[in-house]
Design a protein around this motif. Structure first.
Motif, PDB file in Angstrom:
ATOM      1  N   ARG A   1     -59.997  46.530 -70.220  1.00 21.87           N
ATOM      2  CA  ARG A   1     -60.053  47.807 -70.949  1.00 21.87           C
ATOM      3  C   ARG A   1     -58.958  48.757 -70.454  1.00 21.87           C
ATOM      4  O   ARG A   1     -58.297  49.417 -71.243  1.00 21.87           O
ATOM      5  N   SER A   2     -58.758  48.798 -69.168  1.00 16.63           N
ATOM      6  CA  SER A   2     -57.712  49.644 -68.596  1.00 16.63           C
ATOM      7  C   SER A   2     -56.335  49.209 -69.086  1.00 16.63           C
ATOM      8  O   SER A   2     -55.489  50.035 -69.423  1.00 16.63           O
ATOM      9  N   ALA A   3     -56.108  47.901 -69.138  1.00 12.65           N
ATOM     10  CA  ALA A   3     -54.814  47.381 -69.585  1.00 12.65           C
ATOM     11  C   ALA A   3     -54.597  47.628 -71.073  1.00 12.65           C
ATOM     12  O   ALA A   3     -53.491  47.962 -71.498  1.00 12.65           O
ATOM     13  N   VAL A   4     -55.654  47.493 -71.878  1.00 13.06           N
ATOM     14  CA  VAL A   4     -55.528  47.726 -73.322  1.00 13.06           C
ATOM     15  C   VAL A   4     -55.306  49.201 -73.601  1.00 13.06           C
ATOM     16  O   VAL A   4     -54.513  49.567 -74.462  1.00 13.06           O
ATOM     17  N   GLY A   5     -56.001  50.053 -72.887  1.00 12.09           N
ATOM     18  CA  GLY A   5     -55.842  51.485 -73.081  1.00 12.09           C
ATOM     19  C   GLY A   5     -57.119  52.134 -73.587  1.00 12.09           C
ATOM     20  O   GLY A   5     -58.091  51.460 -73.932  1.00 12.09           O
ATOM     21  N   PRO A   6     -57.101  53.461 -73.648  1.00 14.04           N
ATOM     22  CA  PRO A   6     -58.326  54.211 -73.944  1.00 14.04           C
ATOM     23  C   PRO A   6     -58.879  54.017 -75.355  1.00 14.04           C
ATOM     24  O   PRO A   6     -60.060  54.236 -75.580  1.00 14.04           O
ATOM     25  N   ASP A   7     -58.058  53.616 -76.290  1.00 11.89           N
ATOM     26  CA  ASP A   7     -58.524  53.447 -77.669  1.00 11.89           C
ATOM     27  C   ASP A   7     -58.813  51.991 -78.010  1.00 11.89           C
ATOM     28  O   ASP A   7     -58.689  51.581 -79.166  1.00 11.89           O
ATOM     29  N   ALA A   8     -59.228  51.218 -77.025  1.00 12.43           N
ATOM     30  CA  ALA A   8     -59.445  49.787 -77.210  1.00 12.43           C
ATOM     31  C   ALA A   8     -60.553  49.523 -78.228  1.00 12.43           C
ATOM     32  O   ALA A   8     -61.633  50.104 -78.150  1.00 12.43           O
TER      33      ALA A   8
ATOM     34  N   GLY B   1     -68.245  40.228 -64.439  1.00 10.08           N
ATOM     35  CA  GLY B   1     -67.969  40.498 -65.847  1.00 10.08           C
ATOM     36  C   GLY B   1     -67.630  41.956 -66.088  1.00 10.08           C
ATOM     37  O   GLY B   1     -66.689  42.272 -66.824  1.00 10.08           O
ATOM     38  N   ALA B   2     -68.369  42.854 -65.442  1.00 11.79           N
ATOM     39  CA  ALA B   2     -68.105  44.291 -65.589  1.00 11.79           C
ATOM     40  C   ALA B   2     -66.738  44.654 -65.004  1.00 11.79           C
ATOM     41  O   ALA B   2     -65.997  45.460 -65.579  1.00 11.79           O
ATOM     42  N   GLU B   3     -66.394  44.053 -63.883  1.00 11.05           N
ATOM     43  CA  GLU B   3     -65.091  44.323 -63.246  1.00 11.05           C
ATOM     44  C   GLU B   3     -63.952  43.831 -64.135  1.00 11.05           C
ATOM     45  O   GLU B   3     -62.951  44.521 -64.335  1.00 11.05           O
ATOM     46  N   ILE B   4     -64.105  42.650 -64.674  1.00 11.29           N
ATOM     47  CA  ILE B   4     -63.064  42.100 -65.548  1.00 11.29           C
ATOM     48  C   ILE B   4     -62.967  42.931 -66.822  1.00 11.29           C
ATOM     49  O   ILE B   4     -61.866  43.219 -67.298  1.00 11.29           O
ATOM     50  N   HIS B   5     -64.100  43.360 -67.356  1.00 13.82           N
ATOM     51  CA  HIS B   5     -64.102  44.231 -68.535  1.00 13.82           C
ATOM     52  C   HIS B   5     -63.310  45.517 -68.239  1.00 13.82           C
ATOM     53  O   HIS B   5     -62.478  45.932 -69.051  1.00 13.82           O
ATOM     54  N   ARG B   6     -63.579  46.141 -67.082  1.00 16.59           N
ATOM     55  CA  ARG B   6     -62.859  47.379 -66.711  1.00 16.59           C
ATOM     56  C   ARG B   6     -61.352  47.139 -66.650  1.00 16.59           C
ATOM     57  O   ARG B   6     -60.561  47.966 -67.104  1.00 16.59           O
ATOM     58  N   ARG B   7     -60.952  46.020 -66.098  1.00 13.03           N
ATOM     59  CA  ARG B   7     -59.527  45.737 -65.949  1.00 13.03           C
ATOM     60  C   ARG B   7     -58.865  45.467 -67.294  1.00 13.03           C
ATOM     61  O   ARG B   7     -57.758  45.956 -67.549  1.00 13.03           O
TER      62      ARG B   7
ATOM     63  N   THR C   1     -61.653  43.615 -79.951  1.00  9.21           N
ATOM     64  CA  THR C   1     -60.480  43.081 -79.246  1.00  9.21           C
ATOM     65  C   THR C   1     -60.821  42.826 -77.783  1.00  9.21           C
ATOM     66  O   THR C   1     -60.466  41.782 -77.229  1.00  9.21           O
ATOM     67  N   LEU C   2     -61.515  43.788 -77.157  1.00  8.99           N
ATOM     68  CA  LEU C   2     -61.928  43.595 -75.761  1.00  8.99           C
ATOM     69  C   LEU C   2     -62.799  42.356 -75.624  1.00  8.99           C
ATOM     70  O   LEU C   2     -62.612  41.548 -74.710  1.00  8.99           O
ATOM     71  N   SER C   3     -63.740  42.188 -76.532  1.00 12.88           N
ATOM     72  CA  SER C   3     -64.623  41.031 -76.498  1.00 12.88           C
ATOM     73  C   SER C   3     -63.827  39.738 -76.644  1.00 12.88           C
ATOM     74  O   SER C   3     -64.068  38.762 -75.918  1.00 12.88           O
ATOM     75  N   ALA C   4     -62.869  39.717 -77.572  1.00  9.75           N
ATOM     76  CA  ALA C   4     -62.049  38.516 -77.780  1.00  9.75           C
ATOM     77  C   ALA C   4     -61.241  38.197 -76.525  1.00  9.75           C
ATOM     78  O   ALA C   4     -61.138  37.029 -76.113  1.00  9.75           O
ATOM     79  N   LEU C   5     -60.686  39.221 -75.885  1.00 11.58           N
ATOM     80  CA  LEU C   5     -59.901  39.001 -74.672  1.00 11.58           C
ATOM     81  C   LEU C   5     -60.779  38.514 -73.522  1.00 11.58           C
ATOM     82  O   LEU C   5     -60.387  37.616 -72.769  1.00 11.58           O
ATOM     83  N   GLU C   6     -61.968  39.095 -73.395  1.00  9.68           N
ATOM     84  CA  GLU C   6     -62.882  38.674 -72.329  1.00  9.68           C
ATOM     85  C   GLU C   6     -63.324  37.230 -72.535  1.00  9.68           C
ATOM     86  O   GLU C   6     -63.320  36.433 -71.590  1.00  9.68           O
ATOM     87  N   MET C   7     -63.721  36.889 -73.752  1.00 13.17           N
ATOM     88  CA  MET C   7     -64.142  35.507 -74.019  1.00 13.17           C
ATOM     89  C   MET C   7     -62.994  34.532 -73.779  1.00 13.17           C
ATOM     90  O   MET C   7     -63.196  33.444 -73.228  1.00 13.17           O
TER      91      MET C   7
END
Length: 193
Positions: A141-148, A133-139, A152-158
């Motif tokens: 977040r990296s793709a979305v960019g620094p101002d994520a 989960g942490a690895e996928i979150h990092r990826r 939105t990150l939570s919605a994408l992860e779910m």
């Protein structure tokens, strides 16, 4: 004595330990590619890796733990998608597609990973699931960019995890899920391509 872990939640291994860990992990993935979840045992993987079963059990408490580590290793091999010339939705779609398709053409590996990761009785599997989960979150977040935006990150992860479970259930293929994720990422982020 309590083992000290690094920032990834993993207990650090020296070079020799890492080589042994990798040998067993590689043997596990090879065996999954040739047979099925039901046929895999830590003892059989140890024999293939040419290590003692006790050595394999030092690193993997169960076959589900071994398979969960296989999945984490496969995720870590997927490249990051951070090209600033691509729009956010394009970067995220590429990241999710690559992570989804890494096992799309390996049905035995995909089925085994789904079974192992959804098992609940093994604390070692839960720990690896957290690292995945942490690895996928990092990826993401990296793709979305620094101002994520965290929402939105939570919605994408779910969305991503739900998509994997959907594909793992056999209702759709991993290829179909990758295509559907493209559509959903557009809905969540808006079309910026």
């Amino acid at each position: 004595m309590v083992a000290v872990t690094d920032q990834t939640g993993e207990t650090p291994r020296n070079r020799r330990q890492e080589e042994t860990f990798r040998k067993v992990l590689t043997a596990g993935v090879e065996m999954l590619r040739e047979s099925s979840y039901a046929d895999l045992t830590v003892r059989a993987v140890a024999a293939r890796a040419k290590v003692a079963p006790a050595t394999a059990y030092t690193y993997f408490s169960s076959k589900n733990h071994l398979i969960a580590e296989v999945y984490l290793d496969l995720v870590r091999q997927v490249p990051y998608f951070t090209d600033v010339n691509d729009g956010t939705a394009t970067r995220v779609e590429k990241a999710l597609r690559a992570m989804t398709l890494m096992i799309a053409d390996e049905p035995e590996v995909a089925a085994a990973c789904t079974t192992a990761l959804l098992s609940n009785g093994d604390a070692a599997v839960r720990a690896v699931r957290d690292r995945i989960g942490a690895e996928i979150h990092r990826r993401i977040r990296s793709a979305v960019g620094p101002d994520a935006d965290p929402r939105t990150l939570s919605a994408l992860e779910m969305t991503y995890f739900g998509a994997l479970v959907h594909a793992g259930s056999g209702a759709v293929t991993y290829h179909q899920i990758a295509d559907r994720l493209t559509y959903v990422v557009g809905l969540i982020l808006g079309e910026d391509r």
